[in-house]
Design a protein around this motif. Structure first.
Motif, PDB file in Angstrom:
ATOM      1  N   ILE A  91      -5.210 -16.234 -14.849  1.00  0.00           N
ATOM      2  CA  ILE A  91      -5.646 -17.518 -15.391  1.00  0.00           C
ATOM      3  C   ILE A  91      -6.958 -17.951 -14.733  1.00  0.00           C
ATOM      4  O   ILE A  91      -7.929 -18.314 -15.398  1.00  0.00           O
ATOM      5  CB  ILE A  91      -4.579 -18.608 -15.181  1.00  0.00           C
ATOM      6  N   GLN A  92      -6.987 -17.901 -13.401  1.00  0.00           N
ATOM      7  CA  GLN A  92      -8.178 -18.302 -12.655  1.00  0.00           C
ATOM      8  C   GLN A  92      -9.221 -17.193 -12.574  1.00  0.00           C
ATOM      9  O   GLN A  92     -10.348 -17.445 -12.131  1.00  0.00           O
ATOM     10  CB  GLN A  92      -7.774 -18.708 -11.225  1.00  0.00           C
ATOM     11  N   ASN A  93      -8.838 -15.979 -12.970  1.00  0.00           N
ATOM     12  CA  ASN A  93      -9.733 -14.828 -12.878  1.00  0.00           C
ATOM     13  C   ASN A  93     -10.212 -14.630 -11.434  1.00  0.00           C
ATOM     14  O   ASN A  93     -11.394 -14.421 -11.163  1.00  0.00           O
ATOM     15  CB  ASN A  93     -10.936 -14.982 -13.813  1.00  0.00           C
ATOM     16  N   ALA A  94      -9.249 -14.690 -10.518  1.00  0.00           N
ATOM     17  CA  ALA A  94      -9.566 -14.613  -9.087  1.00  0.00           C
ATOM     18  C   ALA A  94      -8.330 -14.135  -8.327  1.00  0.00           C
ATOM     19  O   ALA A  94      -7.211 -14.132  -8.863  1.00  0.00           O
ATOM     20  CB  ALA A  94      -9.997 -15.982  -8.572  1.00  0.00           C
ATOM     21  N   ILE A  95      -8.557 -13.758  -7.083  1.00  0.00           N
ATOM     22  CA  ILE A  95      -7.444 -13.371  -6.208  1.00  0.00           C
ATOM     23  C   ILE A  95      -6.747 -14.631  -5.710  1.00  0.00           C
ATOM     24  O   ILE A  95      -7.395 -15.637  -5.404  1.00  0.00           O
ATOM     25  CB  ILE A  95      -7.941 -12.527  -5.022  1.00  0.00           C
ATOM     26  N   SER A  96      -5.442 -14.583  -5.622  1.00  0.00           N
ATOM     27  CA  SER A  96      -4.667 -15.751  -5.202  1.00  0.00           C
ATOM     28  C   SER A  96      -5.037 -16.181  -3.793  1.00  0.00           C
ATOM     29  O   SER A  96      -5.473 -15.372  -2.961  1.00  0.00           O
ATOM     30  CB  SER A  96      -3.173 -15.433  -5.256  1.00  0.00           C
ATOM     31  N   ALA A  97      -4.848 -17.464  -3.513  1.00  0.00           N
ATOM     32  CA  ALA A  97      -5.149 -18.000  -2.188  1.00  0.00           C
ATOM     33  C   ALA A  97      -4.050 -17.696  -1.179  1.00  0.00           C
ATOM     34  O   ALA A  97      -4.254 -17.828   0.026  1.00  0.00           O
ATOM     35  CB  ALA A  97      -5.361 -19.511  -2.279  1.00  0.00           C
ATOM     36  N   GLY A  98      -2.886 -17.299  -1.662  1.00  0.00           N
ATOM     37  CA  GLY A  98      -1.767 -16.993  -0.775  1.00  0.00           C
ATOM     38  C   GLY A  98      -0.945 -15.857  -1.341  1.00  0.00           C
ATOM     39  O   GLY A  98      -1.095 -15.467  -2.510  1.00  0.00           O
ATOM     40  N   PRO A  99      -0.036 -15.285  -0.541  1.00  0.00           N
ATOM     41  CA  PRO A  99       0.768 -14.144  -0.992  1.00  0.00           C
ATOM     42  C   PRO A  99       1.985 -14.575  -1.799  1.00  0.00           C
ATOM     43  O   PRO A  99       2.371 -15.740  -1.814  1.00  0.00           O
ATOM     44  CB  PRO A  99       1.193 -13.493   0.325  1.00  0.00           C
ATOM     45  N   ILE A 100       2.578 -13.600  -2.443  1.00  0.00           N
ATOM     46  CA  ILE A 100       3.814 -13.787  -3.188  1.00  0.00           C
ATOM     47  C   ILE A 100       4.736 -12.620  -2.870  1.00  0.00           C
ATOM     48  O   ILE A 100       4.273 -11.545  -2.461  1.00  0.00           O
ATOM     49  CB  ILE A 100       3.536 -13.862  -4.704  1.00  0.00           C
ATOM     50  N   THR A 101       6.051 -12.832  -3.041  1.00  0.00           N
ATOM     51  CA  THR A 101       7.028 -11.770  -2.837  1.00  0.00           C
ATOM     52  C   THR A 101       7.735 -11.479  -4.153  1.00  0.00           C
ATOM     53  O   THR A 101       8.202 -12.383  -4.830  1.00  0.00           O
ATOM     54  CB  THR A 101       8.064 -12.158  -1.769  1.00  0.00           C
ATOM     55  N   LEU A 102       7.790 -10.195  -4.503  1.00  0.00           N
ATOM     56  CA  LEU A 102       8.443  -9.729  -5.725  1.00  0.00           C
ATOM     57  C   LEU A 102       9.611  -8.821  -5.359  1.00  0.00           C
ATOM     58  O   LEU A 102       9.589  -8.158  -4.316  1.00  0.00           O
ATOM     59  CB  LEU A 102       7.450  -8.971  -6.607  1.00  0.00           C
ATOM     60  N   ASN A 103      10.618  -8.763  -6.242  1.00  0.00           N
ATOM     61  CA  ASN A 103      11.807  -7.942  -5.991  1.00  0.00           C
ATOM     62  C   ASN A 103      12.134  -7.083  -7.209  1.00  0.00           C
ATOM     63  O   ASN A 103      11.772  -7.418  -8.327  1.00  0.00           O
ATOM     64  CB  ASN A 103      13.028  -8.817  -5.692  1.00  0.00           C
ATOM     65  N   GLN A 111      15.239   7.100 -14.019  1.00  0.00           N
ATOM     66  CA  GLN A 111      13.814   6.794 -14.113  1.00  0.00           C
ATOM     67  C   GLN A 111      13.061   7.515 -13.013  1.00  0.00           C
ATOM     68  O   GLN A 111      13.640   7.905 -11.991  1.00  0.00           O
ATOM     69  CB  GLN A 111      13.574   5.280 -14.003  1.00  0.00           C
ATOM     70  N   SER A 112      11.765   7.695 -13.220  1.00  0.00           N
ATOM     71  CA  SER A 112      10.974   8.468 -12.257  1.00  0.00           C
ATOM     72  C   SER A 112       9.932   7.617 -11.551  1.00  0.00           C
ATOM     73  O   SER A 112       9.133   8.139 -10.769  1.00  0.00           O
ATOM     74  CB  SER A 112      10.279   9.629 -12.969  1.00  0.00           C
ATOM     75  N   VAL A 113       9.914   6.299 -11.835  1.00  0.00           N
ATOM     76  CA  VAL A 113       8.962   5.410 -11.175  1.00  0.00           C
ATOM     77  C   VAL A 113       9.722   4.271 -10.503  1.00  0.00           C
ATOM     78  O   VAL A 113      10.847   3.936 -10.886  1.00  0.00           O
ATOM     79  CB  VAL A 113       7.932   4.830 -12.179  1.00  0.00           C
ATOM     80  N   LEU A 114       9.092   3.669  -9.498  1.00  0.00           N
ATOM     81  CA  LEU A 114       9.652   2.505  -8.810  1.00  0.00           C
ATOM     82  C   LEU A 114       8.649   1.363  -8.942  1.00  0.00           C
ATOM     83  O   LEU A 114       7.797   1.163  -8.077  1.00  0.00           O
ATOM     84  CB  LEU A 114       9.927   2.817  -7.336  1.00  0.00           C
ATOM     85  N   ASN A 115       8.719   0.642 -10.042  1.00  0.00           N
ATOM     86  CA  ASN A 115       7.810  -0.476 -10.284  1.00  0.00           C
ATOM     87  C   ASN A 115       8.496  -1.790  -9.949  1.00  0.00           C
ATOM     88  O   ASN A 115       9.701  -1.955 -10.184  1.00  0.00           O
ATOM     89  CB  ASN A 115       7.343  -0.494 -11.739  1.00  0.00           C
ATOM     90  N   VAL A 116       7.715  -2.713  -9.419  1.00  0.00           N
ATOM     91  CA  VAL A 116       8.222  -4.046  -9.104  1.00  0.00           C
ATOM     92  C   VAL A 116       7.240  -5.046  -9.693  1.00  0.00           C
ATOM     93  O   VAL A 116       6.033  -4.904  -9.544  1.00  0.00           O
ATOM     94  CB  VAL A 116       8.408  -4.228  -7.572  1.00  0.00           C
ATOM     95  N   ASN A 117       7.761  -6.038 -10.412  1.00  0.00           N
ATOM     96  CA  ASN A 117       6.892  -6.976 -11.109  1.00  0.00           C
ATOM     97  C   ASN A 117       7.590  -8.317 -11.282  1.00  0.00           C
ATOM     98  O   ASN A 117       8.710  -8.517 -10.771  1.00  0.00           O
ATOM     99  CB  ASN A 117       6.458  -6.392 -12.460  1.00  0.00           C
ATOM    100  N   LEU A 118       6.958  -9.212 -12.006  1.00  0.00           N
ATOM    101  CA  LEU A 118       7.543 -10.539 -12.180  1.00  0.00           C
ATOM    102  C   LEU A 118       8.868 -10.482 -12.931  1.00  0.00           C
ATOM    103  O   LEU A 118       9.826 -11.164 -12.576  1.00  0.00           O
ATOM    104  CB  LEU A 118       6.574 -11.464 -12.918  1.00  0.00           C
ATOM    105  N   LEU A 119       8.965  -9.642 -13.960  1.00  0.00           N
ATOM    106  CA  LEU A 119      10.204  -9.570 -14.729  1.00  0.00           C
ATOM    107  C   LEU A 119      11.356  -8.997 -13.899  1.00  0.00           C
ATOM    108  O   LEU A 119      12.486  -9.480 -13.987  1.00  0.00           O
ATOM    109  CB  LEU A 119       9.996  -8.748 -15.998  1.00  0.00           C
TER     110      LEU A 119
END
Length: 271
Positions: A91-103, A111-119
């Motif tokens: 949205i801001q077209n920029a790097i966030s000002a702070g970190p986030i944790t995803l699970n 499956q053959s990949v280990l992806n982690v995302n918002l969903l």
């Protein structure tokens, strides 16, 4: 007597050892927008009840596209993932000002990949609840939790190109576009701290019932979906991937959004 003394009337053999089954993954990617280089991903081995087995591995994200290499050999098919770092805010077209944790939960038997995302993060606590409290298998719990998460955003009866833990923003698939749309809803108007709080509220609410009942959370998501500019988001993501040397044209995500609050996403407006 001689034969008896020599034991010639009997024989024994050592049973063959049980083969050790191991599992590997060929790649991994961590995305809200993409987590930035230097972010970390921890993979913890789990049993079929989602309990840790005591072994875990840590990887570093090696590009601003969120990529990492889960090079370990795992003795369990079930993996719990935690990724922490700064992310690209589409949205801001920029790097966030702070970190986030995803699970995420991953199943390396299918499956053959280990992806982690918002969903994967939104479904995480719901999957855990269904396995540990309702007694579902990991596969059944994952399928149910994913349907319930998508239903919050009026996305039903669509092929999303695999489960959440295989999705990639840059794939150009329906699943990748759905991930892009919902990620944008969550980040709109939020700092990293506010985003983390919104995610936590969503996780907690959906965990036990499979639905979002908190009206403040629902109102925030509806307002964000209405306010998004899908073409600007697509442009920002396209530019971000191009800056990393990846040829990728983000898809306009309006068909996966309910932007007028009528309970229908754009894909179904004229059905």
């Amino acid at each position: 007597m001689a034969l008896s003394a020599c034991g010639g009337g009997s024989s024994s053999s050592t049973p063959a050892p049980t083969p050790i089954i191991t599992y590997t993954a060929k790649s991994g990617v961590a995305q809200k927008g993409p987590l930035q280089q230097g972010s970390t991903v921890t993979a913890q081995q789990l049993d079929a009840q989602m309990s840790p087995t005591g072994e875990q591995f840590t990887y570093q994200i090696t590009s601003d596209l969120g990529t990492f290499s889960p090079t370990s050999t795992f003795s369990s098919q079930y993996i719990g993932l935690t990724a922490t770092g700064y992310y690209f805010d589409e949205i801001q077209n920029a790097i966030s000002a702070g970190p986030i944790t995803l699970n995420a939960y991953g199943d390396l038997s299918s499956q053959s990949v280990l992806n982690v995302n918002l969903l994967t993060t939104l479904a995480y606590q719901r999957i855990q609840h269904l396995v540990t409290t309702s007694g579902l298998t990991v596969a059944a719990a994952t399928a149910q939790a994913q349907r319930e998460v998508l239903a919050v955003f009026y996305i039903r009866n669509v092929e999303n190109d695999g489960d959440f833990s295989t999705l990639d923003l840059s794939s150009g698939t329906d699943g990748g576009n759905i991930l892009e749309a919902i990620s944008s809803i969550f980040v709109y108007g939020n700092t990293s701290g506010q985003l983390s709080a919104l995610i936590a509220k969503f996780q907690s609410d959906i965990a036990t019932t499979g639905a979002i009942t908190d009206q403040a959370t629902l109102a925030a998501l509806v307002a964000s979906a209405k306010a998004l500019n899908p073409s600007a988001i697509a442009s920002n993501l396209t530019t971000e991937y191009e800056s990393a040397g990846i040829t990728f044209k983000a898809t306009n995500i309006s068909e996966w959004l309910d932007q007028d609050g009528d309970g229908l996403i754009g894909k179904y407006k004229f059905a």
